[in-house]
Motif scaffolding. Structure first.
Motif, PDB file in Angstrom:
ATOM      1  N   GLN A   1       0.828  -1.200   0.000  1.00  0.00           N
ATOM      2  CA  GLN A   1       0.000   0.000   0.000  1.00  0.00           C
ATOM      3  C   GLN A   1       0.868   1.258   0.000  1.00  0.00           C
ATOM      4  OE1 GLN A   1      -2.923   1.220  -0.629  1.00  0.00           O
ATOM      5  NE2 GLN A   1      -4.126   1.385   1.237  1.00  0.00           N
ATOM      6  N   SER A   2       1.868   1.287   0.878  1.00  0.00           N
ATOM      7  CA  SER A   2       2.754   2.449   0.952  1.00  0.00           C
ATOM      8  C   SER A   2       3.604   2.571  -0.307  1.00  0.00           C
ATOM      9  CB  SER A   2       3.659   2.334   2.183  1.00  0.00           C
ATOM     10  OG  SER A   2       2.901   2.373   3.368  1.00  0.00           O
ATOM     11  N   ALA A   3       4.056   1.440  -0.849  1.00  0.00           N
ATOM     12  CA  ALA A   3       4.880   1.474  -2.053  1.00  0.00           C
ATOM     13  C   ALA A   3       4.102   2.020  -3.246  1.00  0.00           C
ATOM     14  CB  ALA A   3       5.420   0.078  -2.358  1.00  0.00           C
ATOM     15  N   ALA A   4       2.864   1.549  -3.416  1.00  0.00           N
ATOM     16  CA  ALA A   4       2.039   2.018  -4.532  1.00  0.00           C
ATOM     17  C   ALA A   4       1.764   3.508  -4.406  1.00  0.00           C
ATOM     18  CB  ALA A   4       0.729   1.232  -4.590  1.00  0.00           C
ATOM     19  N   ARG A   5       1.477   3.968  -3.181  1.00  0.00           N
ATOM     20  CA  ARG A   5       1.191   5.378  -2.963  1.00  0.00           C
ATOM     21  C   ARG A   5       2.443   6.224  -3.137  1.00  0.00           C
ATOM     22  NH1 ARG A   5      -3.245   7.813  -3.509  1.00  0.00           N
ATOM     23  NH2 ARG A   5      -4.308   6.256  -2.209  1.00  0.00           N
ATOM     24  N   THR A   6       3.583   5.713  -2.679  1.00  0.00           N
ATOM     25  CA  THR A   6       4.824   6.508  -2.712  1.00  0.00           C
ATOM     26  C   THR A   6       5.368   6.648  -4.123  1.00  0.00           C
ATOM     27  OG1 THR A   6       5.398   5.830  -0.455  1.00  0.00           O
ATOM     28  CG2 THR A   6       7.181   6.661  -1.848  1.00  0.00           C
ATOM     29  N   PHE A   7       5.446   5.538  -4.866  1.00  0.00           N
ATOM     30  CA  PHE A   7       6.107   5.578  -6.171  1.00  0.00           C
ATOM     31  C   PHE A   7       5.162   5.939  -7.321  1.00  0.00           C
ATOM     32  CE2 PHE A   7       8.992   2.836  -3.722  1.00  0.00           C
ATOM     33  CZ  PHE A   7      10.188   3.476  -3.980  1.00  0.00           C
ATOM     34  N   PHE A   8       3.870   5.661  -7.160  1.00  0.00           N
ATOM     35  CA  PHE A   8       2.956   5.893  -8.284  1.00  0.00           C
ATOM     36  C   PHE A   8       1.702   6.671  -7.893  1.00  0.00           C
ATOM     37  CE2 PHE A   8       5.178   1.813  -9.101  1.00  0.00           C
ATOM     38  CZ  PHE A   8       5.939   2.232 -10.177  1.00  0.00           C
ATOM     39  N   ASN A   9       1.593   7.047  -6.630  1.00  0.00           N
ATOM     40  CA  ASN A   9       0.435   7.814  -6.151  1.00  0.00           C
ATOM     41  C   ASN A   9      -0.875   7.122  -6.527  1.00  0.00           C
ATOM     42  OD1 ASN A   9      -0.795   9.904  -4.769  1.00  0.00           O
ATOM     43  ND2 ASN A   9      -0.885  11.249  -6.542  1.00  0.00           N
ATOM     44  N   THR A  10      -0.916   5.820  -6.288  1.00  0.00           N
ATOM     45  CA  THR A  10      -2.102   5.036  -6.608  1.00  0.00           C
ATOM     46  C   THR A  10      -2.307   3.987  -5.532  1.00  0.00           C
ATOM     47  OG1 THR A  10      -3.212   3.796  -8.369  1.00  0.00           O
ATOM     48  CG2 THR A  10      -0.874   3.334  -8.013  1.00  0.00           C
ATOM     49  N   THR A  11      -3.263   3.111  -5.743  1.00  0.00           N
ATOM     50  CA  THR A  11      -3.561   2.042  -4.792  1.00  0.00           C
ATOM     51  C   THR A  11      -3.145   0.698  -5.386  1.00  0.00           C
ATOM     52  OG1 THR A  11      -5.809   1.947  -5.681  1.00  0.00           O
ATOM     53  CG2 THR A  11      -5.446   3.289  -3.712  1.00  0.00           C
ATOM     54  N   PRO A  12      -2.939  -0.340  -4.544  1.00  0.00           N
ATOM     55  CA  PRO A  12      -2.464  -1.633  -5.073  1.00  0.00           C
ATOM     56  C   PRO A  12      -3.379  -2.252  -6.118  1.00  0.00           C
ATOM     57  CG  PRO A  12      -2.156  -1.544  -2.701  1.00  0.00           C
ATOM     58  CD  PRO A  12      -2.942  -0.328  -3.074  1.00  0.00           C
ATOM     59  N   ASP A  13      -4.694  -2.029  -6.022  1.00  0.00           N
ATOM     60  CA  ASP A  13      -5.594  -2.645  -7.010  1.00  0.00           C
ATOM     61  C   ASP A  13      -5.568  -1.931  -8.352  1.00  0.00           C
ATOM     62  OD1 ASP A  13      -6.767  -0.338  -6.119  1.00  0.00           O
ATOM     63  OD2 ASP A  13      -8.768  -1.182  -5.884  1.00  0.00           O
TER      64      ASP A  13
ATOM     65  N   GLN B   1       3.887  -0.971 -13.622  1.00  0.00           N
ATOM     66  CA  GLN B   1       4.123  -0.567 -12.231  1.00  0.00           C
ATOM     67  C   GLN B   1       4.308  -1.785 -11.327  1.00  0.00           C
ATOM     68  OE1 GLN B   1       0.569   1.716 -11.686  1.00  0.00           O
ATOM     69  NE2 GLN B   1       1.445   3.612 -12.507  1.00  0.00           N
ATOM     70  N   ALA B   2       3.510  -2.810 -11.537  1.00  0.00           N
ATOM     71  CA  ALA B   2       3.640  -4.023 -10.726  1.00  0.00           C
ATOM     72  C   ALA B   2       5.012  -4.661 -10.929  1.00  0.00           C
ATOM     73  CB  ALA B   2       2.532  -5.008 -11.088  1.00  0.00           C
ATOM     74  N   ALA B   3       5.481  -4.690 -12.188  1.00  0.00           N
ATOM     75  CA  ALA B   3       6.795  -5.279 -12.471  1.00  0.00           C
ATOM     76  C   ALA B   3       7.916  -4.473 -11.816  1.00  0.00           C
ATOM     77  CB  ALA B   3       7.000  -5.371 -13.981  1.00  0.00           C
ATOM     78  N   ILE B   4       7.783  -3.163 -11.783  1.00  0.00           N
ATOM     79  CA  ILE B   4       8.800  -2.318 -11.144  1.00  0.00           C
ATOM     80  C   ILE B   4       8.874  -2.619  -9.652  1.00  0.00           C
ATOM     81  CG2 ILE B   4       9.372   0.052 -10.487  1.00  0.00           C
ATOM     82  CD1 ILE B   4       8.281   0.956 -13.187  1.00  0.00           C
TER      83      ILE B   4
ATOM     84  N   GLN C   1       8.622   0.703 -22.690  1.00  0.00           N
ATOM     85  CA  GLN C   1       8.200   1.905 -21.968  1.00  0.00           C
ATOM     86  C   GLN C   1       9.296   2.370 -21.000  1.00  0.00           C
ATOM     87  OE1 GLN C   1       4.460   1.205 -19.983  1.00  0.00           O
ATOM     88  NE2 GLN C   1       3.486   0.332 -21.806  1.00  0.00           N
ATOM     89  N   PRO C   2       9.514   3.684 -20.924  1.00  0.00           N
ATOM     90  CA  PRO C   2      10.492   4.198 -19.966  1.00  0.00           C
ATOM     91  C   PRO C   2       9.952   4.096 -18.538  1.00  0.00           C
ATOM     92  CG  PRO C   2       9.354   6.010 -21.022  1.00  0.00           C
ATOM     93  CD  PRO C   2       8.868   4.757 -21.707  1.00  0.00           C
ATOM     94  N   ILE C   3      10.855   4.180 -17.573  1.00  0.00           N
ATOM     95  CA  ILE C   3      10.447   4.188 -16.171  1.00  0.00           C
ATOM     96  C   ILE C   3       9.769   5.520 -15.858  1.00  0.00           C
ATOM     97  CG2 ILE C   3      11.261   4.184 -13.787  1.00  0.00           C
ATOM     98  CD1 ILE C   3      11.354   1.462 -15.015  1.00  0.00           C
ATOM     99  N   SER C   4       8.534   5.443 -15.363  1.00  0.00           N
ATOM    100  CA  SER C   4       7.775   6.654 -15.042  1.00  0.00           C
ATOM    101  C   SER C   4       7.176   6.499 -13.649  1.00  0.00           C
ATOM    102  CB  SER C   4       6.671   6.888 -16.080  1.00  0.00           C
ATOM    103  OG  SER C   4       5.882   8.007 -15.726  1.00  0.00           O
ATOM    104  N   ILE C   5       7.479   7.436 -12.753  1.00  0.00           N
ATOM    105  CA  ILE C   5       6.949   7.374 -11.394  1.00  0.00           C
ATOM    106  C   ILE C   5       6.324   8.717 -11.018  1.00  0.00           C
ATOM    107  CG2 ILE C   5       8.644   5.642 -10.685  1.00  0.00           C
ATOM    108  CD1 ILE C   5      10.153   7.835  -9.197  1.00  0.00           C
ATOM    109  N   ASP C   6       5.487   8.674 -10.004  1.00  0.00           N
ATOM    110  CA  ASP C   6       4.890   9.883  -9.414  1.00  0.00           C
ATOM    111  C   ASP C   6       5.205   9.817  -7.928  1.00  0.00           C
ATOM    112  OD1 ASP C   6       3.447  12.047  -8.616  1.00  0.00           O
ATOM    113  OD2 ASP C   6       1.480  11.256  -9.156  1.00  0.00           O
ATOM    114  N   TYR C   7       6.403  10.284  -7.558  1.00  0.00           N
ATOM    115  CA  TYR C   7       6.948  10.046  -6.221  1.00  0.00           C
ATOM    116  C   TYR C   7       6.292  10.951  -5.184  1.00  0.00           C
ATOM    117  CZ  TYR C   7      10.496   8.765  -2.768  1.00  0.00           C
ATOM    118  OH  TYR C   7      11.134   8.285  -1.658  1.00  0.00           O
TER     119      TYR C   7
END
Length: 546
Positions: free
Chosen positions: A203-215, A221-224, A272-278
């Motif tokens: 939950q924290s990882a999804a929110r921190t790196f992609f500003n989203t939820t695990p579902d 994003q899952a592969a990263i 696809q390039p690495i894209s995050i929303d930290y």
């Protein structure tokens, strides 16, 4: 000519060799069984019991929820929030199994084929072909960390590591007996660390790196995130995007190899390039920072104790006020008034509490933006213009000596002064130090700046900065909808809504007028402007306002 006689094995010799061969075969098995029995009985160090396996202890972040259902902030030691299996993206589960434990659904905690691969390729051939730990064993390591005792000899280190691995095997098998496969995956993803920044759990990882939820995690994003599990820092997409790119593609290749995705999909996502929303969560990020600190302190209040016999009237008044709050406000001191089913005390930073507030998320954002805009664009520039060129600025209607004493009082609050004073430096020498220019970071309304300034001048500069508080309340219910204790918690931690005390001024007039009209006074009635004395029958005294 002599001929060599062939060696003939007698029955006695044959029996002797068979005993040796069987002993060489059986002794390792027997040693393994004995070690596992000793481990299971806790003779080789700590082993979790059944109750601990059923209720593993983990640090869960407590969440502050607004009245419109938004997450306002967290209190945490580790930024971890549990999610259920239904809240996981299918891409995430597939990527995890394909990369970390491809035979996960076919074993009971120990993957013999993986162990054989590790023995041959990693130990005998000295090739890095990955580890042999199953997801269950990795979960065991997450829940019950390894003993970090280090032996000085290589034999001791090898023996210590072997015992640790055997413990993880034992715990992994017991976890498989206690939980379903889905439950183990959920527990693993909720406890695994994604870096040294207190990012724990999916939950924290999804929110921190992609500003989203695990579902809502995409395949990319899952592969990263699954790729980070091997080495969270080395494959961190923010710190090492190139390594993260190659590791993500490795995960995608594993998913393709074992039939979780089609080759066309894998090839497309790999491009696809690495894209995050930290968005790293911390106690100093997000909205309502002053409110969150206030709430933490309010909930952790202890039961008020009567002041001493020589206490002043203010201390008794504070005791009276806090005692009424303790008795009448369920939130005041909640942590010290409520207990877990086992009788232990709650911990706001590790027990995963859900705190539902009356704060409205949008109103809080608007309130903070309004305070910031009004202070930055209007009041502060006007104040700077007014004080510019005045020798006693920013103070007004006081002598230079009084202004100097105010600055000296602020000096004594600084860490610089505390260090110098603890080292035995005299007051005069401390003032000389405070007059020497040094490099420092300074607050401005456009963001912090690096500059060179004496500490004394920086104190005087900070005295120029105006402060403000803002509170919005629903008049029909008394519920607080917005709480702005200040404009920048990092630099100004004094909270101006609850902590700040000011005269009510003309705000009291509507209440007095309403009370007067309830007592049948007319709005046009004239009141004599003469002193009035009130009798205090409790303390046998009188009070005359002046």
């Amino acid at each position: 000519m002599q001929t060599q006689q062939p060696m003939v094995l007698t029955p006695t010799k044959t029996r002797k060799y068979l005993i040796i061969l069987w002993s060489l075969f059986a002794l390792p098995i027997l040693a393994f069984v004995v070690i596992m029995i000793l481990i299971g009985n806790g003779k080789l160090g700590f082993m979790p019991g059944f109750e601990q396996l059923e209720n593993p202890q983990t640090n869960l972040a407590s969440e502050i929820i607004t009245e419109d259902g938004e997450l306002l902030g967290k209190y945490f030691i580790e930024n971890r929030t549990f999610v259920d299996y239904q809240e996981l993206s299918p891409h995430l589960v597939d990527a995890l199994v394909a990369t970390e434990d491809v035979r996960y659904y076919g074993h009971s905690g120990i993957d013999v084929r993986s162990l054989a691969r590790v023995l041959v390729k990693s130990i005998i051939l000295r090739r890095d072909e990955g580890g042999g730990s199953t997801i269950s064993q990795q979960l065991a390591k997450n829940l019950f960390p390894r003993d970090t005792t280090v032996s000085r000899t290589w034999i001791g280190k090898a023996a210590h590591m072997a015992v640790m691995k055997f413990k993880e095997w034992n715990t992994g098998v017991r976890l498989e007996r206690s939980y379903t496969k889905e439950e183990i995956i959920v527990m693993y993803l909720n406890t695994v660390a994604f870096g040294g920044e207190s990012i724990v759990g999916i939950q924290s990882a999804a929110r921190t790196f992609f500003n989203t939820t695990p579902d809502s995690l995409t395949l990319d994003q899952a592969a990263i995130l699954v790729g980070m599990l091997k080495a969270p820092t080395a494959f961190n997409p923010r710190i090492n995007p190139v390594r993260s790119f190659h590791r993500r593609n490795t995960v995608l290749s594993q998913m393709e190899k074992y039939g979780y995705i089609d080759p066309e999909v894998a090839d497309s996502v790999k491009q696809q390039p690495i894209s995050i929303d930290y968005n790293l969560a911390s106690h100093l990020s997000g909205y309502a920072k002053h409110f969150r600190i206030f709430l933490s302190e309010f909930m952790n209040k202890s039961k008020p104790q009567p002041p001493g016999r020589n206490a002043g009237i203010l201390e008794w008044e504070r005791y009276r006020r806090d005692s009424l709050r303790w008795a009448g406000d369920p939130l005041y001191g909640w942590i010290n008034k409520n207990f877990k089913p086992d009788g232990s005390q709650y911990n706001l930073y590790s027990d995963g509490l859900k705190i539902f507030t009356t704060i409205n998320n949008r109103m809080q954002q608007y309130a903070e933006e309004a305070v910031e805009t009004q202070m930055k664009d209007y009041l502060q520039p006007a104040f700077f213009r007014e004080k510019k060129g005045r020798p006693n600025a920013p103070f007004e209607d006081i002598s230079r000596e009084e202004a100097r004493q105010i600055l000296y009082r602020s000096v004594r609050w600084t860490e610089r002064y505390q260090h110098l004073n603890d080292a035995g430096v005299s007051w005069d020498s401390i003032l000389e130090v405070f007059d020497q220019p040094v490099r420092m970071e300074l607050f401005t309304w456009d963001g912090p700046v690096d500059t060179v300034m004496s500490p004394m001048d920086s104190i005087r500069y900070m005295k120029h900065i105006l402060r403000a508080g803002f509170m919005a309340m629903d008049p029909s219910s008394g519920e607080v909808r917005a709480f702005v204790g200040g404009h920048n918690y990092r630099y100004f931690q004094y909270e101006h809504v609850y902590q700040g005390r000011r005269q009510v001024g003309s705000t009291i007039k509507p209440f007095l007028y309403l009370l007067a009209m309830q007592e049948n006074y007319s709005p046009c009635e004239m009141i004599p402007l003469v002193p009035i004395t009130f009798e205090d029958v409790v303390n046998d005294s009188t009070y005359t306002p002046r």
